[in-house]
Design a protein around this motif. Sequence first.
Motif, PDB file in Angstrom:
ATOM      1  N   SER A   1       0.830  -1.194   0.000  1.00 48.76           N
ATOM      2  CA  SER A   1       0.000   0.000   0.000  1.00 48.76           C
ATOM      3  C   SER A   1       0.871   1.253   0.000  1.00 48.76           C
ATOM      4  N   LYS A   2       0.443   2.250  -0.752  1.00 48.04           N
ATOM      5  CA  LYS A   2       1.181   3.521  -0.768  1.00 48.04           C
ATOM      6  C   LYS A   2       1.174   4.164   0.614  1.00 48.04           C
ATOM      7  N   LYS A   3       0.121   3.903   1.379  1.00 49.03           N
ATOM      8  CA  LYS A   3       0.060   4.347   2.768  1.00 49.03           C
ATOM      9  C   LYS A   3       0.131   3.108   3.648  1.00 49.03           C
ATOM     10  N   PRO A   4       1.258   2.895   4.360  1.00 50.12           N
ATOM     11  CA  PRO A   4       1.394   1.683   5.163  1.00 50.12           C
ATOM     12  C   PRO A   4       0.253   1.538   6.160  1.00 50.12           C
ATOM     13  N   LEU A   5      -0.194   0.299   6.345  1.00 54.26           N
ATOM     14  CA  LEU A   5      -1.266   0.035   7.299  1.00 54.26           C
ATOM     15  C   LEU A   5      -0.771   0.281   8.725  1.00 54.26           C
ATOM     16  N   THR A   6      -1.584   0.917   9.519  1.00 53.14           N
ATOM     17  CA  THR A   6      -1.256   1.179  10.918  1.00 53.14           C
ATOM     18  C   THR A   6      -1.863   0.089  11.795  1.00 53.14           C
ATOM     19  N   LEU A   7      -1.484   0.094  13.062  1.00 54.73           N
ATOM     20  CA  LEU A   7      -2.084  -0.857  14.002  1.00 54.73           C
ATOM     21  C   LEU A   7      -3.584  -0.643  14.102  1.00 54.73           C
ATOM     22  N   GLU A   8      -3.998   0.612  14.030  1.00 52.09           N
ATOM     23  CA  GLU A   8      -5.436   0.896  14.100  1.00 52.09           C
ATOM     24  C   GLU A   8      -6.170   0.264  12.924  1.00 52.09           C
ATOM     25  N   LYS A   9      -5.576   0.327  11.732  1.00 49.87           N
ATOM     26  CA  LYS A   9      -6.200  -0.274  10.558  1.00 49.87           C
ATOM     27  C   LYS A   9      -6.249  -1.798  10.684  1.00 49.87           C
ATOM     28  N   LEU A  10      -5.193  -2.393  11.212  1.00 55.28           N
ATOM     29  CA  LEU A  10      -5.179  -3.843  11.381  1.00 55.28           C
ATOM     30  C   LEU A  10      -6.262  -4.291  12.359  1.00 55.28           C
ATOM     31  N   VAL A  11      -6.486  -3.478  13.391  1.00 54.69           N
ATOM     32  CA  VAL A  11      -7.585  -3.779  14.322  1.00 54.69           C
ATOM     33  C   VAL A  11      -8.924  -3.639  13.610  1.00 54.69           C
ATOM     34  N   GLU A  12      -9.048  -2.593  12.815  1.00 53.47           N
ATOM     35  CA  GLU A  12     -10.293  -2.360  12.076  1.00 53.47           C
ATOM     36  C   GLU A  12     -10.589  -3.509  11.106  1.00 53.47           C
ATOM     37  N   PHE A  13      -9.552  -4.069  10.505  1.00 53.40           N
ATOM     38  CA  PHE A  13      -9.731  -5.165   9.557  1.00 53.40           C
ATOM     39  C   PHE A  13      -9.898  -6.517  10.238  1.00 53.40           C
ATOM     40  N   GLY A  14      -9.766  -6.552  11.560  1.00 56.02           N
ATOM     41  CA  GLY A  14      -9.974  -7.807  12.283  1.00 56.02           C
ATOM     42  C   GLY A  14      -8.755  -8.695  12.357  1.00 56.02           C
ATOM     43  N   ALA A  15      -7.556  -8.167  12.038  1.00 55.79           N
ATOM     44  CA  ALA A  15      -6.352  -8.986  12.136  1.00 55.79           C
ATOM     45  C   ALA A  15      -5.967  -9.252  13.585  1.00 55.79           C
ATOM     46  N   MET A  16      -6.370  -8.369  14.482  1.00 53.22           N
ATOM     47  CA  MET A  16      -6.138  -8.520  15.923  1.00 53.22           C
ATOM     48  C   MET A  16      -7.135  -7.644  16.647  1.00 53.22           C
ATOM     49  N   THR A  17      -7.155  -7.739  17.968  1.00 52.48           N
ATOM     50  CA  THR A  17      -8.055  -6.897  18.749  1.00 52.48           C
ATOM     51  C   THR A  17      -7.294  -5.674  19.273  1.00 52.48           C
ATOM     52  N   GLN A  18      -8.047  -4.722  19.808  1.00 54.85           N
ATOM     53  CA  GLN A  18      -7.425  -3.513  20.331  1.00 54.85           C
ATOM     54  C   GLN A  18      -6.520  -3.836  21.515  1.00 54.85           C
ATOM     55  N   SER A  19      -6.927  -4.772  22.354  1.00 58.53           N
ATOM     56  CA  SER A  19      -6.108  -5.125  23.521  1.00 58.53           C
ATOM     57  C   SER A  19      -4.794  -5.771  23.089  1.00 58.53           C
ATOM     58  N   MET A  20      -4.821  -6.603  22.033  1.00 59.28           N
ATOM     59  CA  MET A  20      -3.585  -7.186  21.512  1.00 59.28           C
ATOM     60  C   MET A  20      -2.706  -6.110  20.898  1.00 59.28           C
ATOM     61  N   SER A  21      -3.307  -5.183  20.158  1.00 58.54           N
ATOM     62  CA  SER A  21      -2.562  -4.094  19.550  1.00 58.54           C
ATOM     63  C   SER A  21      -1.868  -3.246  20.612  1.00 58.54           C
ATOM     64  N   ASP A  22      -2.588  -2.925  21.677  1.00 59.21           N
ATOM     65  CA  ASP A  22      -2.007  -2.105  22.751  1.00 59.21           C
ATOM     66  C   ASP A  22      -0.835  -2.820  23.408  1.00 59.21           C
ATOM     67  N   PHE A  23      -0.970  -4.142  23.594  1.00 64.20           N
ATOM     68  CA  PHE A  23       0.110  -4.898  24.218  1.00 64.20           C
ATOM     69  C   PHE A  23       1.348  -4.916  23.322  1.00 64.20           C
ATOM     70  N   LEU A  24       1.173  -5.193  22.034  1.00 60.54           N
ATOM     71  CA  LEU A  24       2.313  -5.231  21.124  1.00 60.54           C
ATOM     72  C   LEU A  24       2.969  -3.860  21.005  1.00 60.54           C
ATOM     73  N   TYR A  25       2.155  -2.811  20.985  1.00 63.78           N
ATOM     74  CA  TYR A  25       2.689  -1.453  20.925  1.00 63.78           C
ATOM     75  C   TYR A  25       3.561  -1.184  22.157  1.00 63.78           C
ATOM     76  N   GLY A  26       3.050  -1.549  23.330  1.00 66.56           N
ATOM     77  CA  GLY A  26       3.807  -1.328  24.559  1.00 66.56           C
ATOM     78  C   GLY A  26       5.079  -2.158  24.611  1.00 66.56           C
ATOM     79  N   ALA A  27       5.011  -3.406  24.122  1.00 62.50           N
ATOM     80  CA  ALA A  27       6.192  -4.272  24.151  1.00 62.50           C
ATOM     81  C   ALA A  27       7.283  -3.733  23.242  1.00 62.50           C
ATOM     82  N   VAL A  28       6.930  -3.301  22.030  1.00 61.02           N
ATOM     83  CA  VAL A  28       7.934  -2.758  21.107  1.00 61.02           C
ATOM     84  C   VAL A  28       8.498  -1.456  21.659  1.00 61.02           C
TER      85      VAL A  28
END
Length: 463
Positions: free
Chosen positions: A205-232
């Motif tokens: 994609s010309k605009k890279p997908l963000t964690l918010e978009k991945l949550v919106e698309f159902g690739a993960m949940t918001q709680s998983m996204s928040d955890f991975l964001y905090g871990a990185v």
Amino acid sequence: MSRFSLVRSAPAPTPAALAAPPPVAPPAARVESKPKSPARDAGLDLRLRLHAKLIEELDLAKLDKLDEAELRRQVLGQVTEFARIERMALNARELEALGASIYDEMVGLGPIEPLLKDDSINDILINGPYQVYIERRGELELTPIRFRDNDHLLRIVNRIVAAVGRRIDESQPMVDARLPDGSRVNAAIPPVAIDGCSVSIRKFSKKPLTLEKLVEFGAMTQSMSDFLYGAVRSRVSTVISGGTGSGKTTLLNALSSAISEGERLITIEDAAELQLQQPHVVRMETRPPNIEGKGEIRQRELVKNALRMRPDRVILGEVRSEEAFDMLQAMNTGHEGSMATIHSNNPREAISRLEQMVAMGGLNIGADAVRHQIAAAVGLVVQVMRLSDGKRKVTHVTEITGMEGQVVQMQDIFVFNRTHTGPDGEVFGEFRATGLRPRCLDEMIRRGIPYDTANFDPSKVLG
């Protein structure tokens, strides 16, 4: 014709000269397994004839001095003149479309240029000159697009690989390359590819997908996204594992948003495709050997050199071979928070593959020592999978907790459980926590990164 500034003074072509098709050598006999050449496409023949005529007429020495808009205007003017001479009944829109296709043939990628501009297409798969497939929303579709012959397709392939300083010929019939937008290209030509050039283009994609978009698309949940964001963000070294086309690079790009803008990042890839979102990024790319078999630069040499460049984190696009050892060394020596992707089917297999790749380096290191290195270096393994319905999911977030005897200990933090498949093939499932509290949570708290521990409750479905 002299009114076009880029046209050499030459007699105007006659309609008969334009109508006459170029001589074509008789096709070689094909074996039964090869696709048969379809009937000639009059529109394709016309475009190729106009393209050849433009190359003859235009002053190529001046082309590089024109911007895209001016060059398009010149091409459209020439096409309009040719259409008048040929007495072609075309309206303004059809003339503009014909001019665009000729422009794509001159400076773009010919027939597949419209596919590259279609953001709904993920992959373009070319199986010889007469068969072009696309993947859209996880489903393969056969398109009506084709090339005139294998030489036409080979000309486009050479245009791609030459742009990134690589080559493809009979002595080196396979190549990895990239397009200007970062899309990954793999090409194989005869004699390796029996039915003509085979090209696979993985679009990004010309605009890279963000964690918010991945949550919106159902690739993960918001709680998983928040955890991975905090871990990185808290510098937990992470390996993203998955199969081909599962979304490893997409997730790596999205997770990079958690990295502080004050950090210096060095990326190492076979074909540069990462689109990190930080201002301080040094991008490095391997180099294949030249025609004499010399000058090859592998990922391992780049990793070693990167450690001398004062990186805060080293990010490998994909770990494939002995560079795994140097990556583990980096993660253990002050470059915590480094990330990489790896091909494997589950987190446990990812660890086994890391062991095997370290062994490929021929180093005299025992298996126990390698496992201790892995356990000390890698904090999280994130497994991504492309399901049978084409959707991508984060199926495991797994923490490496250390060694017990000769075994690397791992614990799942979040998992995706498939429950059933609908009548139309859609896969259904649910995200759940396992109930285990990750050890890296303490580091997240020390760094001031809040996280709701209620998300680790195994009794509730996440999201």
